[in-house]
Design a protein around this motif. Structure first.
Motif, mmCIF file in Angstrom:
data_model
loop_
_atom_site.group_PDB
_atom_site.id
_atom_site.type_symbol
_atom_site.label_atom_id
_atom_site.label_comp_id
_atom_site.label_asym_id
_atom_site.label_seq_id
_atom_site.Cartn_x
_atom_site.Cartn_y
_atom_site.Cartn_z
ATOM 1 N N TRP A 127 0.855 -1.189 0.000
ATOM 2 C CA TRP A 127 0.000 0.000 0.000
ATOM 3 C C TRP A 127 0.884 1.230 0.000
ATOM 4 O O TRP A 127 1.823 1.328 0.805
ATOM 5 C CB TRP A 127 -0.909 0.008 1.229
ATOM 6 N N ASP A 128 0.634 2.149 -0.917
ATOM 7 C CA ASP A 128 1.391 3.392 -1.019
ATOM 8 C C ASP A 128 0.589 4.492 -0.334
ATOM 9 O O ASP A 128 -0.429 4.952 -0.875
ATOM 10 C CB ASP A 128 1.631 3.739 -2.487
ATOM 11 N N PRO A 129 1.022 4.946 0.860
ATOM 12 C CA PRO A 129 0.229 5.967 1.582
ATOM 13 C C PRO A 129 0.183 7.297 0.855
ATOM 14 O O PRO A 129 -0.776 8.066 1.041
ATOM 15 C CB PRO A 129 0.957 6.085 2.927
ATOM 16 N N ALA A 130 1.178 7.581 0.016
ATOM 17 C CA ALA A 130 1.187 8.869 -0.689
ATOM 18 C C ALA A 130 0.047 8.969 -1.685
ATOM 19 O O ALA A 130 -0.525 10.048 -1.904
ATOM 20 C CB ALA A 130 2.526 9.075 -1.389
ATOM 21 N N THR A 131 -0.299 7.859 -2.317
ATOM 22 C CA THR A 131 -1.372 7.860 -3.328
ATOM 23 C C THR A 131 -2.598 7.075 -2.880
ATOM 24 O O THR A 131 -3.585 7.014 -3.611
ATOM 25 C CB THR A 131 -0.863 7.261 -4.639
#
Length: 826
Positions: A127-131
């Motif tokens: 999971w990419d928290p930025a996107t």
């Protein structure tokens, strides 16, 4: 789709004579291909199914979401955006095999992934928290038939959302091939397999993908949008896209209930593209969804099998007709232009002769649709880019061909010599082509062995007569013969009408290597019977399904697709149907009965040249004589005998000759003849009946005038020198002619120069014929002018081009009016 069992296929030919289609025996052997035909493979199309069409498996998944523990229950909670707002599952595929391989999953939010019954494993879950984007890989090991659900638990739409709040924007990208460890890129729309399949064909029919049968779309707002996840029916924007990506032409089916506004917007979408909701109405620099690429064709059909009582469009059409009858309105006046008896309604709400009117309405609605597309695309694109096609039931079953062509010829073309419309048009003005289906089976579909099925003959022995009974209709009206569906159709009796028992000879015969040659033979028979475009049904399906051309689109390793490959590497078979001419005493097939309506015949010219057509009719008559759908003359006799000959030019190869009785007499029509030569005869072409393939800017129009030779003439509304209009004159034989031109002089006419050249190479062959002629007159006068002698060096279609060179100083304009062209063999 109504798939014929062989009993139906075999009884069709017995109905033909009643409806006026006379089939002359197929010639033995193969006639040498006409010089005018190019050495090219046959033109074939495919009815495409949704099997692994989209690269993103989510676009083919069920429309409804399910609970995360009860797969397929439809109880999933979704938001206005169509994505789940709680933990959920979705059935990605059901009842299909060959789904093994690695899938790339991407979505907005967070979730724990799972699969029904342990059908898949997951890896590289990040999971990419930025996107707020989650990606993962899913591995499906089994290639067996599955009902596969993808499960999302512990869902969070955003980092701040509560657990169980759902996710959005899910993509499940398929493997590049069955078993592949590499997935398709998220930017791709269609699978490599689907695109490879359709590239074997020239055109794609979207009847199944756009859910034509039972389609209730009426207003444009009813249609599927491209933004909708589940594409069933397929949005028109994706119809355009797959054609653009594969280089295939589009064959579309207009929904039966579609309003004129819907049809207009559909035409605009294909011409200009759309913003995802509405079509543009002019060219755009950067359309959100682009239009169909230049050079691609669009085949336009009104719904599908509207005559088939199993489909909703049958009742849609019939109910409109019943309402028109009850209202006695303008539509009814057109449909019943010849005043068929119309009593009723009876206790069931039915009327006498409601079905002939229903079949007429199919053709009329297609003509309406054609007119709407003409208004959007313009005259120059009609019958070239835009190709409306009139499809009927097998070989005129239920009179679906004769009733449809009757209203187009007799009403819209004033073919019965009654002025129904102010501006008559030939059928070819509205329709590009027509035809029926080309399904074939064995002489014994119920044989107990595969060898027995093939030993009985595939295609069955009467298949050529069935196909000739279809192709004669469009050809006789100057159209192309296009089959909307067809192909392998071995059906064991006692089944459900769609599938054969698993493992049965009927089921497995399609996968026998001998099926390849049977498919090749069927296509060649279609070509030999004058067929031009054969659209097969269908691209894939379960092994037991009767019409699927393969049960695995990942390999296309089936005898049917092997046949397609072989045909694509071949040359189209030359026509063999009809009687070779010159010949006399050709039977009409009706030596003692009454001659009413129109009779159509195939002939084959053995050489380029001038010919003349006569017929023996046992009593007084007035008869119109047609060649390739064009009226070449009307002959009247007051007693029985041979009518005066009608001259025509024929290129070597297949043609049609037709006779329509326009008198009140019904004497027997026993035989006809097509002889060589046209000495002492005149070939006359009415300008208003000729195709206008080329013109420069100014509009043209047809006007009625009782002083014109056939009551009508054509005007070019030129406004300046160099404006021009071209008339296509078909089958002009190599000879010496005196050319005479019928014109209408008037006070606003210009000076015109005529040039003639081959239709297929006008720029390289055109030459001026005769001196410029001035149509100016301070008054009105229909006049015939002599343009001298002309000697074409070859037999072919010719362009007669009329270019404005100037005007008389006294003239008020540059227009020109043409009544007819006469070619007088010397």
């Amino acid at each position: 789709m109504s798939r014929p069992d062989q009993a139906i296929s075999r009884v069709i030919s017995s109905r033909l004579q009643r409806a006026g289609a006379i089939l002359l025996p197929l010639a033995t052997g193969i006639f040498l291909q006409a010089a005018s035909l190019q050495a090219a493979p046959p033109t074939m199309g495919i009815n495409l199914t949704g099997d692994r069409l989209f690269a993103d498996a989510m676009r083919g998944a069920r429309p409804n979401w399910d609970s995360p523990i009860h797969y397929g229950d439809g109880t999933g909670v979704v938001g206005a955006d169509g994505w789940p707002t709680a933990d959920a599952s979705i059935m990605l595929w059901e009842g299909v095999a060959n789904n093994d391989g690695h899938y790339f999953i991407q979505f907005t939010g967070q979730a724990t992934l799972g699969a029904s019954y342990g059908f898949a494993s997951f890896s590289n879950h990040t999971w990419d928290p930025a996107t707020n984007t989650t990606t993962a890989w899913m591995s499906v090991a089994s290639n067996a038939v599955q009902n596969f659900s993808l499960v999302f638990t512990n869902t969070k739409r955003t980092a701040a959302s509560a657990v169980g709040s759902g996710i959005t924007n899910i993509k499940v990208m398929r493997p590049q091939a069955e078993g592949s460890t590499t997935a398709l890129d998220p930017t791709e729309m269609f699978t490599d397999q689907a695109e490879a399949l359709v590239r074997k064909f020239k055109l794609i029919r979207f009847m199944d993908l756009t859910v034509t049968n039972g389609n209730t779309q009426a207003a444009w707002t009813d249609r599927m949008l491209p933004s909708t996840r589940k594409q069933k029916p397929l949005a028109w924007e994706y119809v355009v896209r797959i054609c653009n990506e594969t280089g295939c032409d589009a064959y579309i089916n207009v929904p039966a209930r579609a309003t004129d506004d819907y049809v207009t917007k559909l035409a605009q979408l294909f011409k200009y593209g759309s913003d995802g909701i509405n079509p543009y109405t002019s060219p755009q620099t950067n359309p959100v969804y682009p239009p169909l690429a230049s050079g691609r064709k669009i085949y336009v059909e009104y719904s599908n099998e509207v005559w088939n009582g199993r489909f909703g469009q049958f009742n849609d059409n019939l109910n409109v007709v019943k309402a028109d009858i009850a209202a006695n309105n303008a539509e009814y006046a057109i449909l019943n232009f010849d005043n068929l008896p119309m009593t009723g309604p009876d206790a069931s709400g039915n009327y006498l002769n409601q079905y002939p009117l229903a079949w007429r309405r199919i053709a009329k609605r297609l003509a309406d649709i054609s007119t709407i597309w003409r208004g959007v695309w313009g005259d120059d694109e009609m019958m070239t880019t835009i190709r409306p096609i009139f499809e009927f039931q097998y070989a005129n079953a239920q009179n679906t061909a004769v009733d449809g062509f009757d209203i187009m010829d007799r009403y819209y073309g004033n073919g019965d010599n009654i002025a129904h419309v102010a501006v008559p048009r030939p059928v070819s003005y509205y329709f590009w082509g027509g035809g029926g289906a080309t399904y074939f089976g064995s002489g014994n579909d119920n044989a107990t062995t595969i060898d027995g099925i093939f030993a009985a003959g595939i295609p069955y022995s009467s298949f050529p007569n069935t196909i000739a009974g279809e192709t004669i209709w469009p050809k006789a009206y100057g159209l192309q013969a296009i089959a909307y569906e067809g192909g392998w159709s071995v059906q064991q009796s006692g089944g459900n009408g769609y599938s054969n028992p698993a493992g049965s000879p009927a089921c497995e015969s399609k996968y026998d290597p001998r099926a390849k040659q049977a498919e090749i033979d069927a296509q060649n028979i279609f070509s030999q019977c004058g067929g031009d475009v054969n659209v097969l049904y269908s691209s894939s399906g379960a092994r037991t399904w009767i019409w699927g051309m393969t049960d695995n689109i990942f390999t296309l390793a089936s005898p049917i697709y092997d046949a397609i490959d072989a045909l694509n590497a071949s040359t189209q078979a030359a026509p063999t149907v009809g009687t070779a001419v010159p010949a006399t005493g050709i039977s009409s097939g009706n030596t003692t009965g009454q001659f009413t309506g129109r009779r159509n015949f195939f002939i084959r010219a053995t050489a380029d040249g001038l010919y003349n057509v006569t017929a023996y009719i046992a009593g007084p008559t007035t008869v119109k004589v047609y060649v390739d759908g064009r009226c070449m003359g009307t002959r009247t006799q007051t007693s029985g005998g041979t009518i005066a000959p009608v001259a025509c030019g024929l290129s070597a190869g297949l043609h049609t000759v037709s006779f329509r009785n326009v008198s009140n007499y019904t004497s027997a029509f026993t035989s006809f003849a097509v002889n060589s030569g046209a000495t002492g005869l005149t070939i006359q072409y009415e300008a208003e009946e000729l195709v206008i393939p080329s013109r420069l800017n100014p509009s043209y129009r047809i006007f009625a005038d009782p002083a014109a030779s056939a009551g009508y003439a054509t005007v070019l509304d030129a406004t300046a020198p160099s404006d021009f209009m071209t008339l296509l004159v078909p089958n002009v034989a190599s000879s010496v002619y005196r050319i005479k031109l019928g014109i209408k002089k008037y006070s606003s006419r210009g000076i015109t120069q005529m040039a003639i050249g081959r239709a297929d190479d006008f720029a390289g062959t055109a030459a001026n014929v005769g001196a410029p002629f001035d149509e100016y007159l301070n008054g009105i006068s229909f006049t015939e002018i002599d343009l001298g002698l002309w000697s074409p060096g070859s037999t072919s279609d010719k362009w007669f081009q009329f270019e404005i060179t100037g005007k008389n100083a006294a003239s008020a304009g540059y227009s020109a009016a043409f009544d007819y062209i006469k070619l007088i063999p010397q």
